[in-house]
Design an enzyme around this catalytic site. Sequence first.
Site, PDB file in Angstrom:
ATOM      1  CG  ASP A 125      14.506   5.034  33.873  1.00 20.85           C
ATOM      2  OD1 ASP A 125      13.783   4.995  34.893  1.00 20.85           O
ATOM      3  OD2 ASP A 125      14.381   5.892  32.978  1.00 20.85           O
ATOM      4  NE  ARG A 156      19.068   7.518  22.083  1.00 26.81           N
ATOM      5  CZ  ARG A 156      19.472   7.517  23.342  1.00 26.81           C
ATOM      6  NH1 ARG A 156      20.529   6.791  23.699  1.00 26.81           N
ATOM      7  NH2 ARG A 156      18.847   8.224  24.248  1.00 26.81           N
ATOM      8  CG  ASP A 158      15.955   8.394  22.300  1.00 21.79           C
ATOM      9  OD1 ASP A 158      16.451   8.697  21.194  1.00 21.79           O
ATOM     10  OD2 ASP A 158      16.046   9.115  23.312  1.00 21.79           O
ATOM     11  CB  SER A 167      14.073  13.154  30.788  1.00 22.16           C
ATOM     12  OG  SER A 167      14.721  12.320  29.867  1.00 22.16           O
TER      13      SER A 167
HETATM   14  N1  ARG Z   1      13.842  15.045  21.516  1.00 19.28           N
HETATM   15  C1  ARG Z   1      15.170  14.635  21.264  1.00 19.28           C
HETATM   16  C2  ARG Z   1      15.215  13.506  20.288  1.00 19.28           C
HETATM   17  O1  ARG Z   1      14.255  12.855  20.110  1.00 19.28           O
HETATM   18  C3  ARG Z   1      15.929  14.335  22.513  1.00 19.28           C
HETATM   19  C4  ARG Z   1      15.454  13.196  23.348  1.00 19.28           C
HETATM   20  C5  ARG Z   1      16.418  13.037  24.452  1.00 19.28           C
HETATM   21  N2  ARG Z   1      16.034  12.164  25.483  1.00 19.28           N
HETATM   22  C6  ARG Z   1      16.040  12.561  26.762  1.00 19.28           C
HETATM   23  N3  ARG Z   1      15.857  11.647  27.663  1.00 19.28           N
HETATM   24  N4  ARG Z   1      16.204  13.783  27.134  1.00 19.28           N
HETATM   25  O2  ARG Z   1      16.205  13.231  19.667  1.00 19.28           O
END
Ligand code: ARG
Length: 423
Positions: free
Chosen positions: A17, A97, A126, A177
């Site tokens: 990506d 983040r 995110d 992912s």
């Molecule tokens: N659901 C989790 C969160 O919002 C993890 C998201 C992780 N992203 C990924 N691309 N696996 O913090």
Amino acid sequence: MAQKLEHVVLAYSGGLDTSVAIPWIKEQYGAEVTTLTVDVGQEGELGDAIDRATRNGAKGALFVDAKESFATEFLLPAIKANALYQGVYPLSTALARPLIVRHLVAAAQQVKADTVAHGCTGKGNDQVRFDVGVQTLAPHLHIVAPVREWNMNRPDEILYAREHGLAIHVKPESPYSVDENLWGRSVEGGCLEDAATAPPEEVFQWTGHPDTWPSEPQDVTIGFESGVPVSLDGKALPLVALIQELNATAGKHGVGRIDHVEDRVVGIKSRETYECPAAITLILAHQALEALVLPRDVRSVKTPLEQRWGELVYGGSWYTPLREALSAFIEKTQETVAGEVTVRLFQGSARVVGRKSAYSLLAKELATYERTSTFPQEAAEGFIHLYGLANRLAYVRQREAQSAHAGGAGEVAPSPVPEPSSS
Ligand code: ARG
């Protein structure tokens, strides 16, 4: 071409990506692109990814090793807050983040960029964490989110990369992912979207195959000072090393697998799986130590605030007065959270089997059933008498009022407060 931008700093992981995003941003916005890669303890070859950024058209490729500040500024407050979103998720992705945002904003200032970019989709948490964070710390910056804006799926991205002669590192097709850092590994998508079906073993990497989990339990002793984990089995360790070592040890025993239907900020429920061996072990140990040293009323106020703290972090509200105020309260509670906790790791589970502290409020002379007890049992009777007084009265009054109402009787003098007969 969309709105013209001058210079974009792209949060870059080196995956497909964000690799495709480099030429895409240049084409769409006529902007220069500088990439920024932040090391928060993800595994894999960051060096190669960073090399590829400039080969793929980035003007520059910045790198920050932020493991130390991730651990001390973000993971420590999370440990002190026993932070588990919805009771299970240690917030591994969420905690990284705001740190990445801070570095993104600093990099934009450094290279005099007018824009920052990230590779988040339009369905996840995110994007919220990035956008809200940037808008708070640097409201003058534009934000571009290529993956949210373009209409590409994975085959389209690969085609686009070929057409643009990009050097990409296409791993064998994975339907998942994945996001990784010191605090855990999250895997979503593919067959995991069916919440009724067990995750296949292939999604787990840090916790090994159950066939490899040792058949003997292993005890680890974690030392804490002021809520901070400072040692493992008596050996003093800096936090990053301690977390890494515990990820390996607890992971070897299969500890830290989480399978959860989670409520996202954008209103979606989704099935998420995580591997967080160190996070789960440390929070468990920290909770056990707090149970030993914190007064009952402090614990009962702290617990709901911990939940609120986790929800704030999950929802991207790191840089907010409420999160800071809750952290300040939590910090104050940690002064006596010092001592050692022993956790038994065995076949996917972690269980506290011992704890001790110089601040322990477990006074053996009070709690013991032996003759040596100094607890004034004779005072218990009077205590209970008053303890139940208010509700004893309420019980009687309610029934009197109801029967007066039912019988239509006029005013009746209330009976005296009922006194229990003493033995
Ligand atoms: N659901 C989790 C969160 O919002 C993890 C998201 C992780 N992203 C990924 N691309 N696996 O913090």
